[in-house]
Design a protein around this motif. Sequence first.
Motif, short mmCIF file in Angstrom:
data_model
loop_
_atom_site.label_atom_id
_atom_site.label_comp_id
_atom_site.label_asym_id
_atom_site.label_seq_id
_atom_site.Cartn_x
_atom_site.Cartn_y
_atom_site.Cartn_z
N LYS A 99 0.84 -1.19 0.00
CA LYS A 99 0.00 0.00 0.00
C LYS A 99 0.88 1.25 0.00
O LYS A 99 1.87 1.33 0.71
CB LYS A 99 -0.90 0.00 1.24
CG LYS A 99 -2.00 1.05 1.21
CD LYS A 99 -2.93 0.84 2.38
CE LYS A 99 -4.07 1.85 2.36
NZ LYS A 99 -4.90 1.71 1.17
N GLU A 105 -6.44 2.96 -7.60
CA GLU A 105 -6.07 1.60 -7.23
C GLU A 105 -6.99 0.57 -7.91
O GLU A 105 -8.19 0.78 -8.01
CB GLU A 105 -6.17 1.39 -5.72
CG GLU A 105 -5.17 2.17 -4.91
CD GLU A 105 -5.28 1.85 -3.43
OE1 GLU A 105 -5.75 0.73 -3.09
OE2 GLU A 105 -4.92 2.70 -2.61
N ASN A 107 -7.36 -3.44 -7.11
CA ASN A 107 -6.91 -4.51 -6.23
C ASN A 107 -7.57 -5.83 -6.61
O ASN A 107 -8.80 -5.94 -6.63
CB ASN A 107 -7.23 -4.14 -4.78
CG ASN A 107 -6.59 -2.83 -4.37
OD1 ASN A 107 -5.37 -2.70 -4.38
ND2 ASN A 107 -7.40 -1.84 -4.04
N TYR A 120 -8.66 -2.65 3.64
CA TYR A 120 -9.90 -1.95 3.29
C TYR A 120 -11.12 -2.61 3.93
O TYR A 120 -12.04 -1.92 4.40
CB TYR A 120 -10.06 -1.90 1.76
CG TYR A 120 -9.25 -0.82 1.10
CD1 TYR A 120 -9.41 0.52 1.44
CD2 TYR A 120 -8.31 -1.15 0.12
CE1 TYR A 120 -8.64 1.50 0.84
CE2 TYR A 120 -7.54 -0.17 -0.50
CZ TYR A 120 -7.71 1.15 -0.13
OH TYR A 120 -6.96 2.13 -0.73
N LYS A 193 -9.39 9.28 -3.17
CA LYS A 193 -8.88 8.41 -4.22
C LYS A 193 -10.02 7.55 -4.74
O LYS A 193 -11.14 7.56 -4.22
CB LYS A 193 -7.75 7.54 -3.70
CG LYS A 193 -8.10 6.74 -2.45
CD LYS A 193 -6.86 6.03 -1.92
CE LYS A 193 -7.11 5.40 -0.56
NZ LYS A 193 -5.92 4.73 -0.03
N VAL A 195 -10.85 3.56 -5.65
CA VAL A 195 -10.35 2.21 -5.37
C VAL A 195 -11.33 1.17 -5.92
O VAL A 195 -12.53 1.24 -5.67
CB VAL A 195 -10.18 1.98 -3.86
CG1 VAL A 195 -9.79 0.53 -3.57
CG2 VAL A 195 -9.15 2.93 -3.29
#
Length: 257
Positions: A99, A105, A107, A120, A193, A195
């Motif tokens: 991270k 991002e 993932n 998360y 952000k 994600v």
Amino acid sequence: MDWFVRFNNVITIISFVVNAILIVKVMEKGYAYFTKKRYVKKVLGYNKEAIQISFSVFEKKETDNTNTNFVTYSGIVAINNIITLLTNINYKFYLSERKNEAKNEMNIGGFYANKIVNAYFIQYFANFKYLTGNDRKEVYEKHYADMRMFQFTEDGTKGFMVGDVFLEVADRITDFAFFIKLVESDFNNDNEKTVHIVFGGTAIGTIKATEYLLQHCKQIYEMYGEKHYFFALEINLLDNSINYSRGIIDLTNEMFE
């Protein structure tokens, strides 16, 4: 000579029609191509910065008490699907299992083997649990899994508890693929952000999740627009297919209350 003139006219008309059809088909393909790219960009919702791709890394304790880290073949397939998705829209990316301060991002993999995803879930989705039999507890402990995301059952019941919704799985028969998007408004102002998290309960589930994101951004956009989401798809492990008849299992309200 009238027949020759008429013949030339017919040939000219046929050529015109054929060319027109070809032009229309090319335009349709071009429209579909650029429209698909537009939906992908809207669903992803990234800014112009490079995208960090994280992935599952498994840990195995050897007989000499050393630890071996490895990425599975199915994990590589899933990563390749995401790379294809981003390459198709000319987005820059890099791979990292750690991270950092990335604003974009992607993932891949669940909380069991992807430490970024685990973090998360602990912070934002603590009411999501994976249920499995007590006989599997020692296996997960050997692989250093975070036990906070697991619930072990006496009767061997397996599945995902998502808030008040239970999605039962059956070994080698049924799995679920999960799709999660967090947007800037889901974070503190100093850590805004975008994600994305995609994973399944099995390796096949994770692969199918990345395949769906690669091919069906239009359907995701039509349901969620550019907002955050949390949904699942049922996976048939008998033929490794998505159960489209059941459709999207929307869990957004369960997870973003």
